[in-house]
Enzyme design. Structure first.
Site, PDB file in Angstrom:
ATOM      1  CG  HIS A  64      -1.910   0.977   1.391  1.00 10.75           C
ATOM      2  ND1 HIS A  64      -1.662   2.254   1.838  1.00 10.75           N
ATOM      3  CD2 HIS A  64      -3.241   0.922   1.140  1.00 10.75           C
ATOM      4  CE1 HIS A  64      -2.797   2.927   1.864  1.00 10.75           C
ATOM      5  NE2 HIS A  64      -3.779   2.148   1.439  1.00 10.75           N
ATOM      6  CG  ASP A 122       0.485  -2.639   6.127  1.00  8.91           C
ATOM      7  OD1 ASP A 122      -0.477  -2.715   6.911  1.00  8.91           O
ATOM      8  OD2 ASP A 122       0.457  -1.950   5.086  1.00  8.91           O
ATOM      9  CD  GLN A 139      -7.023  -4.359   4.057  1.00  6.38           C
ATOM     10  OE1 GLN A 139      -7.968  -5.035   4.481  1.00  6.38           O
ATOM     11  NE2 GLN A 139      -7.138  -3.102   3.701  1.00  6.38           N
ATOM     12  CB  CYS A 156      -3.813   3.383  -1.461  1.00  7.22           C
ATOM     13  SG  CYS A 156      -4.923   4.754  -1.161  1.00  7.22           S
TER      14      CYS A 156
HETATM   15  C1  LIG Z   1      -2.364  -3.001   3.404  1.00  3.89           C
HETATM   16  C2  LIG Z   1      -2.703  -1.625   3.885  1.00  3.89           C
HETATM   17  N1  LIG Z   1      -1.760  -0.889   4.494  1.00  3.89           N
HETATM   18  C3  LIG Z   1      -2.017   0.337   4.956  1.00  3.89           C
HETATM   19  C4  LIG Z   1      -3.255   0.905   4.833  1.00  3.89           C
HETATM   20  C5  LIG Z   1      -3.467   2.289   5.355  1.00  3.89           C
HETATM   21  O1  LIG Z   1      -4.399   2.308   6.377  1.00  3.89           O
HETATM   22  P1  LIG Z   1      -4.864   3.698   6.981  1.00  3.89           P
HETATM   23  O2  LIG Z   1      -5.452   4.485   5.860  1.00  3.89           O
HETATM   24  O3  LIG Z   1      -5.860   3.330   8.012  1.00  3.89           O
HETATM   25  O4  LIG Z   1      -3.652   4.368   7.527  1.00  3.89           O
HETATM   26  C6  LIG Z   1      -4.279   0.162   4.213  1.00  3.89           C
HETATM   27  C7  LIG Z   1      -5.642   0.674   4.090  1.00  3.89           C
HETATM   28  O5  LIG Z   1      -6.024   1.400   3.233  1.00  3.89           O
HETATM   29  C8  LIG Z   1      -3.979  -1.109   3.720  1.00  3.89           C
HETATM   30  O6  LIG Z   1      -4.919  -1.831   3.110  1.00  3.89           O
END
Ligand SMILES: Cc1ncc(COP(=O)(O)O)c(C=O)c1O
Ligand SMILES: Cc1ncc(COP(=O)(O)O)c(C=O)c1O
Lengths: 425, 131, 425, 131
Positions: C119, C195, C198, C383
């Site tokens: 992401h 991370d 998910q 993203c």
């Molecule tokens: C794999 C992953 N990492 C990071 C994020 C970022 O999460 P957040 O927007 O809550 O910071 C997301 C969600 O959009 C995600 O799916």
């Protein structure tokens, strides 16, 4: 206008606690009216969704609520363009964002001018820049707790790139003349940042009239939810800053080797934003606007003058309070000691004297004592250690007022202080 | 008077007229413990002979809880051996005070115990470390 | 265990919208059960106060709730010590914290190993370090959407200081073998960051079993409120990191010329924390624990296998979906296209061909079309632009499941896709 | 059919069989506009003589809204003079489409208008800037 008694009726927590809680720690955080709690529940019950990127209706409605909140809060502080507001967690994050981001363009020898009455949040982020040779200067205060303008002028030099000052001291209650300070900074070619954590909740603040370049404040100190705050910046200045946090929402394009960024305010809102917080803060702003910020200021002025009058009447021998006694320069904050504890110079070792000197009551004991009379105040350094040291004490006790406080609360404060004084005599 | 009120009275007595207040000339351990948040400070000087505390004094500045508990603790440990002292824990101090303290005041209450434990640990390093 | 139908009954928004909302955008954010909304209301009605520094009872109770929430969430992820959890805003902030903080000890030539399925939040913060000569490497994927382990091993070099990988791809649904990757990283002397945005919401995650050094996740993706997230770190590693944001709460002492810092987790929680968020997330954790994370995972496994079965049955000619078809390696995420739009190489100019090539339906049109059938999915790059480019498409549509979704929702998704396909034929 | 359905049909017609699709050989302005979020792309080539659009074509890739609206817009502005084109705003485009679009789809709808306005502005700079 509503009566102040009616206003108290809007706060479920205060109703619940009744006589068991005289909440005088509003400079730390405030209670929430049912209108704000309802807005949060309404959001999660009817609109909750991620914003901006969704093409379905729920997400577009959530986005709409989120951006309308930005607009509403923008209007509240006299900003003519909602894109000048970035949502952050709190004042602390807003100031860190500025320090990190501006840090890219600050170099060895550049100076940042603060005041000795700053909250840690307006000191520590700038200290991080000392690593690269940036210098911090602190304008001093006068005996009455107002800013020493001569010292401020002297410390404002050709090297001063940034001036960052609190609008209202969270310890002394001193209200600084932000418009005058902004003018001095600008005439000097410096950027002017205002820490509005203790002013935006308590008095009319108009960023354009004050002409500040940036303004930081926290939602939780103005009836809003926790976890939401605002960084305001004149659009070109804000948009011109390098990004702070990187990630979703703040980008335009991401490649493996580089990225391009969105424009402000998105640029500074990396990751999923706190939509609930924005909506809750907007509801808080509606509530305050409905009362009128002039009225809020008058009410607190009344409470603080009444406090100083009571102080004189009770005349507790060892009581000493701090901050200006000119009500025009004083917010609703009352900081005091029942006998002062001076800081020990650790390097010189402890002086071997008896503990009980003039039956001083340590601020911790004051706060515990008041708590047993159901009066909630704060004791400690109030996240302003340099100022606490400047006052030559280890700690102080602080009562801070808001819209739901009354003269009766002040009466109770002094009755309880009398009791504590007797107990420790 | 309720138990709570009696305990408060006892603590305030110790605060107003602390026991073991001062410094030991021939101390073999000396240590200052400091809580930067409230400025509470306790200095302990202690004389340990054959693993037994033969004398202990403190000086300090701070609130009734930090200073009163230092007074009570120094009373309690005089004559104790190191093993016993190391077993004194947070619980014991709170029981000694007999007051319901919130988490922030507990830090005040534990200031002198922390100082004492550090003294003991320093002493052990010296004696068992062989220098 | 509750039935999945009963579970849906706990979500006020889903009850309100009824048949007008089939919410399949759970990878973006989730809906909130009444238990979480109630916890928020309860907090503001009974406990609201600033934490840690207050000596009065209300503040101590709030502190207690806040720390109990930390403990509860710590247990949930298998951390044996709650001090290993710092509250942040979201996954994005947790990863930025790590990048900024670790950045102090990273130097020219040091490498950071990511994967092409990250992401943006796990890419952009690391890109900031490129300025000082730190290199980013991206492990590739196999044709089936799983991580190319050979490529990963090849790119893990003696220069690799940090490995940061998503546990589950928010686009492909690929579940990476975190324990194996952690072992490879550790054997190589690299720090391992996971991370969990998910994974923590969707399957049992035990930080100690996985042996990850750091883990990041967001509350809003697991039934919790917005504006709260968690950074987990092994205590010594976490505590050993330099601070990120400076200000109140995170300090031990502040002088005008320097400051000393508190220990973790306070060190990383500058300013007034989002107490509401922590308490709300703790309530969400209770809710999930009550269902059982194994059950959550089974339910989603059922939905995604059912989805792939439906895909084969419907056999929409231009439909193409992405991600592993081995259910052990696949989370509840279904990303697809009705005909692919390949990215145009801007430098070469546009190719002069007719728009309508094989009646492809752009993901935006897919999402709008589904929305008109009350099915909420996301369309775009999710993203994850580098991955989207890697798949050689400009965008995709994505349905992502959670506990309140059912097989009927999947049925509706495919019926609506058929309809769209006909409309554009 | 409802109005909305009719509008959708018209848009899809333009999407399937776009008008003015291609490139003008003797264009005096040429510009590519790109939305990185969804990859929607429109290239406009335009011939302007004496401040009047004598010919305009587009090529592009993207969703029905971005491409359909490019097709409709190029139809609309052919023969118009620069002053008229500069007055076309967001509202006009949404009315032209006759669809209720959310904010994210509005960006798609406005892609070709933005491209067109940039062409005009480039042209004005050249002619009025004197080079
Ligand atoms: C794999 C992953 N990492 C990071 C994020 C970022 O999460 P957040 O927007 O809550 O910071 C997301 C969600 O959009 C995600 O799916
Ligand atoms: C003057 C001032 N600045 C900054 C802050 C920090 O606010 P927050 O903790 O909400 O970031 C405070 C509040 O404690 C304050 O009083």
């Amino acid at each position: 206008m509503l009566s102040w008694q009616q206003i108290k009726g809007d706060f479920p927590l205060l109703i619940n606690k009744g006589k068991n809680l005289i909440f005088l720690d509003n400079a730390a955080t405030t209670q929430k009216p049912k209108q704000v709690i309802d807005a949060i529940v309404d959001y999660y019950t009817n609109w909750n969704s991620n914003v901006r990127r969704g093409i379905y209706r729920l997400s577009e409605e959530a986005t709409d609520h989120y951006e309308k909140s930005r607009e509403n809060i923008s209007n509240f502080i006299g900003s003519s363009d909602p894109r000048q507001l970035a949502f952050v967690r709190n004042t602390t994050e807003a100031l860190n964002l500025l320090a990190y981001s501006m840090g890219h363009n600050l170099h060895e020898g550049d100076e940042i001018l603060l005041t000795i009455m700053e909250h840690h949040s307006n000191i520590v982020p700038w200290q991080f820049l000392q690593e690269k040779g940036v210098k911090l200067k602190f304008a001093d205060i006068n005996e009455d707790g107002t800013l020493d303008m001569e010292d401020f002028r002297n410390k404002l030099t050709r090297k001063t790139k940034v001036v960052s000052v609190t609008h209202c001291s969270n310890l002394l209650g001193t209200i600084n003349d932000a418009a005058e300070l902004a003018k001095l900074a600008h005439d000097n070619g410096s950027l002017f940042i205002l820490d509005g954590a203790q002013s935006v909740p308590h008095m009319p603040v108009d960023v354009e009239k004050l002409d500040c370049d940036f303004l930081a404040f926290s939602g939780h100190k103005m009836l809003g939810p926790m976890g939401i705050g605002v960084l305001y910046g004149k659009y070109d200045l804000l948009n011109g800053l390098p990004p702070f946090n990187g990630g979703g929402e703040m980008i335009s394009q991401v490649y493996t080797d580089h990225s391009t960024y969105a424009d402000a305010p998105e640029k500074f809102e990396a990751g999923t934003p706190n939509v609930e917080g924005a909506i809750g803060l907007s509801a808080a702003v509606d509530y305050l606007r409905n009362i009128g910020m002039d009225e809020v200021r008058s009410h607190e002025k009344d409470l603080i003058s009444y406090t100083l009058k009571k102080e004189e009447e009770h005349h507790i021998d060892i009581l000493k309070s701090y901050g200006p006694r000119d009500m025009e320069k004083r917010g609703g904050i009352y900081t005091f000691n029942l006998g002062e504890f001076n800081p020990l110079s650790m390097s010189e070792g402890l002086i071997n004297e008896q503990i009980r000197v003039g039956s001083n009551v340590h601020p911790h004991d004051v706060a515990t004592g008041l708590d047993s009379s159901n009066v909630a105040v704060r004791a400690g350094h109030h996240c302003a250690m340099p100022l606490t040291h400047r006052l030559n004490v280890v700690a102080t006790s602080r009562a801070s007022y808001y819209i739901y406080n009354s003269r009766e609360d002040v009466d109770l404060l002094f009755e309880s202080l009398e009791k504590i004084r007797r107990l420790y005599a | 008077m309720t138990d709570e009120e009696i305990s408060t009275e006892i603590l305030l007595d110790h605060y107003r007229n602390p026991h073991n207040y001062g410094q030991i000339e021939d101390a073999n351990e000396k240590l200052i413990e400091f809580n930067p948040v409230c400025g509470d400070t306790v200095q302990i000087t202690i004389r340990i002979e054959n693993d037994v505390v033969t004398d202990i004094k403190f000086i300090g500045r701070g609130c009734s809880v930090s200073q009163g508990s230092a007074s009570m603790l120094t009373d309690k440990v005089k004559g104790m051996n190191i093993g016993e002292i190391k077993k004194i824990n947070q619980e014991d101090i709170l029981n000694m005070l007999g007051l319901k303290l919130g988490p922030s005041r507990e830090k005040c209450a534990l200031l002198s115990l922390n100082a004492l434990h550090k003294c003991i640990s320093n002493h052990e390093k010296k004696t068992h470390g062989g220098n």
